[in-house]
Write a protein that holds these residues in place. Structure first.
Motif, PDB file in Angstrom:
ATOM      1  N   THR A 147      -6.057  69.711   9.624  1.00  0.00           N
ATOM      2  CA  THR A 147      -7.256  70.348   9.073  1.00  0.00           C
ATOM      3  C   THR A 147      -7.093  70.299   7.569  1.00  0.00           C
ATOM      4  N   LEU A 148      -7.826  69.394   6.951  1.00  0.00           N
ATOM      5  CA  LEU A 148      -7.745  69.230   5.507  1.00  0.00           C
ATOM      6  C   LEU A 148      -8.869  70.037   4.877  1.00  0.00           C
ATOM      7  N   VAL A 149      -8.497  71.003   4.065  1.00  0.00           N
ATOM      8  CA  VAL A 149      -9.494  71.842   3.413  1.00  0.00           C
ATOM      9  C   VAL A 149      -9.601  71.359   1.968  1.00  0.00           C
ATOM     10  N   VAL A 150     -10.722  70.751   1.662  1.00  0.00           N
ATOM     11  CA  VAL A 150     -10.883  70.184   0.328  1.00  0.00           C
ATOM     12  C   VAL A 150     -11.562  71.215  -0.566  1.00  0.00           C
ATOM     13  N   GLY A 151     -10.836  71.643  -1.587  1.00  0.00           N
ATOM     14  CA  GLY A 151     -11.376  72.652  -2.495  1.00  0.00           C
ATOM     15  C   GLY A 151     -10.247  73.324  -3.229  1.00  0.00           C
ATOM     16  N   ASP A 152     -10.610  74.145  -4.175  1.00  0.00           N
ATOM     17  CA  ASP A 152      -9.624  74.893  -4.934  1.00  0.00           C
ATOM     18  C   ASP A 152      -8.984  75.937  -4.011  1.00  0.00           C
ATOM     19  N   ALA A 153      -7.661  75.956  -3.984  1.00  0.00           N
ATOM     20  CA  ALA A 153      -6.967  76.873  -3.072  1.00  0.00           C
ATOM     21  C   ALA A 153      -7.396  78.323  -3.311  1.00  0.00           C
ATOM     22  N   ALA A 154      -7.714  78.661  -4.567  1.00  0.00           N
ATOM     23  CA  ALA A 154      -8.051  80.061  -4.874  1.00  0.00           C
ATOM     24  C   ALA A 154      -9.318  80.498  -4.131  1.00  0.00           C
ATOM     25  N   THR A 155     -10.251  79.588  -3.932  1.00  0.00           N
ATOM     26  CA  THR A 155     -11.477  79.974  -3.219  1.00  0.00           C
ATOM     27  C   THR A 155     -11.440  79.557  -1.755  1.00  0.00           C
ATOM     28  N   ALA A 156     -10.644  78.523  -1.435  1.00  0.00           N
ATOM     29  CA  ALA A 156     -10.624  78.030  -0.053  1.00  0.00           C
ATOM     30  C   ALA A 156      -9.760  78.911   0.852  1.00  0.00           C
ATOM     31  N   LEU A 157      -8.584  79.335   0.366  1.00  0.00           N
ATOM     32  CA  LEU A 157      -7.682  80.083   1.254  1.00  0.00           C
ATOM     33  C   LEU A 157      -8.314  81.375   1.775  1.00  0.00           C
ATOM     34  N   PRO A 158      -9.051  82.133   0.935  1.00  0.00           N
ATOM     35  CA  PRO A 158      -9.655  83.353   1.486  1.00  0.00           C
ATOM     36  C   PRO A 158     -10.647  83.077   2.620  1.00  0.00           C
ATOM     37  N   ARG A 159     -11.134  81.834   2.745  1.00  0.00           N
ATOM     38  CA  ARG A 159     -12.108  81.507   3.795  1.00  0.00           C
ATOM     39  C   ARG A 159     -11.437  80.845   5.000  1.00  0.00           C
ATOM     40  N   LEU A 160     -10.142  80.625   4.882  1.00  0.00           N
ATOM     41  CA  LEU A 160      -9.425  79.962   5.971  1.00  0.00           C
ATOM     42  C   LEU A 160      -9.142  80.969   7.082  1.00  0.00           C
ATOM     43  N   ASP A 161      -9.304  80.559   8.310  1.00  0.00           N
ATOM     44  CA  ASP A 161      -8.972  81.402   9.456  1.00  0.00           C
ATOM     45  C   ASP A 161      -7.877  80.690  10.229  1.00  0.00           C
ATOM     46  N   ALA A 162      -6.642  81.150  10.032  1.00  0.00           N
ATOM     47  CA  ALA A 162      -5.500  80.494  10.677  1.00  0.00           C
ATOM     48  C   ALA A 162      -4.341  81.474  10.708  1.00  0.00           C
ATOM     49  N   ALA A 163      -3.413  81.246  11.620  1.00  0.00           N
ATOM     50  CA  ALA A 163      -2.179  82.032  11.655  1.00  0.00           C
ATOM     51  C   ALA A 163      -1.031  81.032  11.539  1.00  0.00           C
ATOM     52  N   VAL A 164      -0.438  80.990  10.360  1.00  0.00           N
ATOM     53  CA  VAL A 164       0.521  79.941  10.016  1.00  0.00           C
ATOM     54  C   VAL A 164       1.937  80.368  10.419  1.00  0.00           C
ATOM     55  N   ASP A 165       2.694  79.406  10.979  1.00  0.00           N
ATOM     56  CA  ASP A 165       4.094  79.673  11.345  1.00  0.00           C
ATOM     57  C   ASP A 165       5.058  79.294  10.232  1.00  0.00           C
ATOM     58  N   ALA A 166       4.702  78.287   9.438  1.00  0.00           N
ATOM     59  CA  ALA A 166       5.601  77.855   8.355  1.00  0.00           C
ATOM     60  C   ALA A 166       4.755  77.321   7.205  1.00  0.00           C
ATOM     61  N   TRP A 167       5.025  77.799   6.023  1.00  0.00           N
ATOM     62  CA  TRP A 167       4.273  77.378   4.834  1.00  0.00           C
ATOM     63  C   TRP A 167       5.079  76.378   4.016  1.00  0.00           C
ATOM     64  N   PHE A 168       4.407  75.322   3.548  1.00  0.00           N
ATOM     65  CA  PHE A 168       4.969  74.408   2.551  1.00  0.00           C
ATOM     66  C   PHE A 168       4.225  74.721   1.242  1.00  0.00           C
ATOM     67  N   LEU A 169       4.905  75.328   0.289  1.00  0.00           N
ATOM     68  CA  LEU A 169       4.240  75.654  -0.986  1.00  0.00           C
ATOM     69  C   LEU A 169       4.578  74.544  -1.978  1.00  0.00           C
ATOM     70  N   ASP A 170       3.579  73.725  -2.276  1.00  0.00           N
ATOM     71  CA  ASP A 170       3.868  72.450  -2.957  1.00  0.00           C
ATOM     72  C   ASP A 170       2.806  72.113  -3.997  1.00  0.00           C
TER      73      ASP A 170
END
Ligand SMILES: Cc1cc2nc3c(=O)[nH]c(=O)nc-3n(C[C@H](O)[C@H](O)[C@H](O)COP(=O)(O)OP(=O)(O)OC[C@H]3O[C@@H](n4cnc5c(N)ncnc54)[C@H](O)[C@@H]3O)c2cc1C
Ligand SMILES: C[S@@+](CC[C@H](N)C(=O)[O-])C[C@H]1O[C@@H](n2cnc3c(N)ncnc32)[C@H](O)[C@@H]1O
Length: 666
Positions: A147-170
């Motif tokens: 699921t590729l979310v194209v947009g600025d993370a600052a505005t896209a992440l608040p609209r994401l609906d997911a439960a993540v098991d492992a984050w890659f902060l990159d």
């Protein structure tokens, strides 16, 4: 028409054969070995080898990433997944990226790692010049979902609906790109993490460590890769208080019991739901009223992938654009194998009056990238169409038409799906852990989950009677092609539509008749369609000799669309309407009351319906949405859009507007 332009949104440069961002003045990955770095930092930092090897069969795992970049991390994760996870487990990789690379750059970067060629060869052809928004792409027969979310993370992440098991902060070095590491963004990373979820990042910057700790993560320093002394890794130990959904829009817990479902209806919505569930290991029975024998007309018509976007960021608009791209991608990927059954020949949406012209100008001003749409003048539109058209247009080069029965058949073509035709589901009844679906007295099927996808008949069951659905009759005319009309190269849309000929006939549509549930084919409606054609494209009207055609002698197809009062589909769980009204009755006095009682779900009962005039672009995506609900997966579209489709929205509105009897069931 190629769907990839050569723009360089990432503002990429190549230094010593490695990708470098001029915008952020930073490298995409370590110069010594990006692949070894990805493995050390993100895979080992999250202990993925052990965690994936320990997964039970059929489980799924969600990786979240900030910054998709070249896709190197994704391919490394996919390769490890293939090596370690059970065969039938599913990997979800959700990544947010503001500046997707051009395909040529992505390919060049990934060609640095021949070990990953097998995976690159799958990713590269699927890589488009993505427009802003949510893009879901399935790999490895659906075992790996991006699921590729194209947009600025600052505005896209608040609209994401997911439960993540492992984050890659990159997201590039914090000093060069502080926005990707802000406290607000890291708070979103925590919001989207399951309790106990891990993270890893190559940076050891103090402000990142503090930001992650404040967000609720326990952070430890680990040995960095290459020349980097340290990196950070850790786990969520203090989950943030969930803002969550209001209880009436919350969702039942993912389905944990036997993965078996009955889907009522084998139209696009039912077929797509069955396909999405079957791809996740469910066993499905699809109950369809129609028999296998179809009238000849039903084997010839075309349905158009048509979005009619607006310049406003409404849920309808986001759904339409996300769905249009999802359905087009499905067809481009060969989901409907026979080329006679689909053609992504492009769609021209003509600016047929002043309002439509203004609307198109405003849509064009949004600057959506060319592969999705571009505004063209009348001369260019005529050139694209192959036939003179009277107006300028929005051109959707990646859209086109599909034969709807062929799409449904392709979606239903899975060993885990059994289609039961000529069977009319008349009642549903829950007993124990199962629903029983009956035809009059006889049992048709039983399963713990039932999905109602019965189009205009979806409210016929006692449990769904409260859904405010209406039927809108429509008729398509099958217009015999002529030598002149064969010049038409693309679909034309305006107040109606006409497609390039398929098997010697153009589909010309469609009428709209309210309060009329009959599905007979009428000469008067053929005449209406011909008038539509004359306005849409006089040259084509002339080319088919429409003035001389006898409407009585034309053939066509009539059917019912199913529509909701806000024109959005209904997708999600169904409640006991009477109990819902009793539970939330206080909202009629004060709509702002913070009620907490859970919604009275009818366990295992869901709907996917009310696709109006656009089921071909909305139903395949909502099939994924429903499967995501049932399996507790990341949603394939923004959370607020999914909420806008919630079947309980009308009950809630009726309650708040006091249009429901509070002492009775709705
Ligand atoms: C004339 C016309 C032209 C159209 N053109 C386009 C177009 O160009 N592009 C586009 O995107 N959309 C178009 N649409 C709309 C599109 O057809 C719908 O959006 C789409 O079919 C919705 O899919 P669905 O599966 O929800 O409903 P349906 O396609 O209506 O499927 C529902 C199925 O459920 C079955 N069913 C109903 N009740 C029962 C029961 N009790 N038991 C068992 N089975 C049952 C029905 O037989 C039917 O097969 C058009 C519609 C019409 C009428
Ligand atoms: C270091 S690169 C990611 C490398 C990538 N993970 C890979 O495997 O190639 C950082 C990425 O973050 C993206 N990015 C930077 N700022 C962003 C923002 N505010 N929102 C979303 N993405 C951003 C950049 O475009 C870039 O692709």
């Amino acid at each position: 028409m190629p769907l990839q332009d050569d723009s360089n949104p990432g503002d990429l440069d190549w230094r010593d054969g490695q990708p470098f961002s001029r915008r952020f003045c930073d490298v995409y990955f370590s110069r010594s070995s990006g692949m070894a770095e990805a493995r050390h930092v993100f895979l080992d930092g999250n202990r993925l080898r052990d965690r994936w090897a320990a997964l039970a069969p059929g489980n799924s795992f969600v990786v979240g990433e900030t910054g998709f970049g070249t896709g190197l991390n994704f391919l490394c994760a996919w390769a490890l997944w293939e090596e370690t996870a059970p065969r039938d487990a599913r990997l979800h990789f959700v990544s947010v990226e503001a500046y997707p690379l051009a395909r040529s750059d992505l390919a060049r970067a990934l060609a640095l790692w021949p070990e990953l060629d097998r995976f690159r060869n799958a990713l590269e052809p699927a890589w488009e010049a993505f427009s802003p928004g949510w893009h879901r792409i399935a790999f490895a027969s659906g075992r790996v979902l991006l699921t590729l979310v194209v947009g600025d993370a600052a505005t896209a992440l608040p609209r994401l609906d997911a439960a993540v098991d492992a984050w890659f902060l990159d997201g590039f070095a914090p000093a060069r790109n502080p926005d990707m590491w802000s406290p607000a963004l890291l708070a979103q990373v925590a919001r989207l993490a399951r309790p106990g979820a891990t993270f890893a990042t190559y940076t050891a910057a103090g402000e990142v460590r503090r930001g992650l700790e404040t967000a609720g993560f326990a952070v430890r320093k680990a040995a960095g890769f290459g020349r980097k002394r340290e990196m950070l890794a850790g786990a969520l130990v203090r989950p943030p208080p969930g803002a969550g959904h209001a209880p009436w829009f919350a969702r039942p817990a993912p389905h944990a019991a036997e993965r078996r479902a009955v889907v009522v209806g084998a139209g696009p919505a039912g077929a797509a739901t069955a396909a999405s569930l079957a791809a996740r290991g469910w066993t499905i029975e699809v109950i369809e009223r129609r028999g296998a024998a179809r009238p000849i007309e039903a084997t010839r018509h075309q349905g158009v992938l048509y979005a009619h976007p607006s310049p406003h960021p409404t849920a309808l608009n986001e759904l339409a654009l996300t769905g249009l791209q999802y359905s087009s991608r499905l067809l481009r990927g060969g989901r409907v194998p026979d080329p006679h059954d689909r053609d992504l020949c492009g769609v021209l949406q003509l600016a047929y009056d002043v309002q439509e012209t203004a609307r198109q100008a405003a849509v064009a001003a949004l600057g959506l990238p060319l592969p999705l749409l571009q505004r063209v003048d009348r001369a260019a539109a005529s050139d694209i169409a192959g036939i003179a058209v009277p107006h300028g247009a929005l051109h959707f080069p990646g859209a086109g038409w599909v034969h709807p029965p062929a799409l449904c058949a392709a979606l239903l073509d899975h060993p885990a799906i059994r289609l039961v035709e000529a069977s009319d589901a008349t009642s549903l009844e829950r007993g124990g852990a199962q629903w029983t679906v009956r035809d009059a007295g006889a049992i048709l099927a039983q399963a713990p989950v039932v999905v109602i996808a019965a189009g205009a008949e979806s409210a016929q069951f006692a449990q769904t009677r409260h859904l405010p659905l209406r039927a809108i009759r429509g008729q398509i005319t099958l217009l015999p092609a002529t030598r002149g009309s064969a010049a038409l190269r693309t679909v034309l849309c305006g107040e109606g539509y006409v497609a390039p000929a398929r098997g010697g006939v153009h589909s010309l549509g469609a009428t709209h008749k309210f309060r009329d549930r009959a599905t007979d084919v009428r000469a008067a409606e053929h005449s209406e369609n011909l008038v539509r054609l004359e306005r849409l494209a006089p040259a084509l009207h002339l080319a088919v000799g429409a003035a001389r055609l006898d409407a009585e002698a034309l053939s066509g197809l009539a059917g019912l669309r199913c529509s909701s009062p806000d024109y959005l589909p209904l997708v999600g769980p169904i409640v006991d309407a009477g109990e819902f009204v009793r539970t939330y009755a206080a909202l009629a006095r004060d709509a702002t009351l913070p009620l907490v009682s859970p919604a009275p779900w009818l366990d295992g009962l869901y709907a996917n319906t009310a696709h109006g005039s656009r089921g071909l672009i909305t139903a395949p995506l909502t099939g994924e949405l429903l499967a995501a609900y049932l399996d507790g997966e990341p949603l394939p579209l923004p959370g607020p859009v999914a909420t806008a489709l919630h079947p309980s929205r009308f009950l809630l509105r009726a309650l708040v507007r006091r249009r429901v009897a509070l002492d009775a069931s709705a």
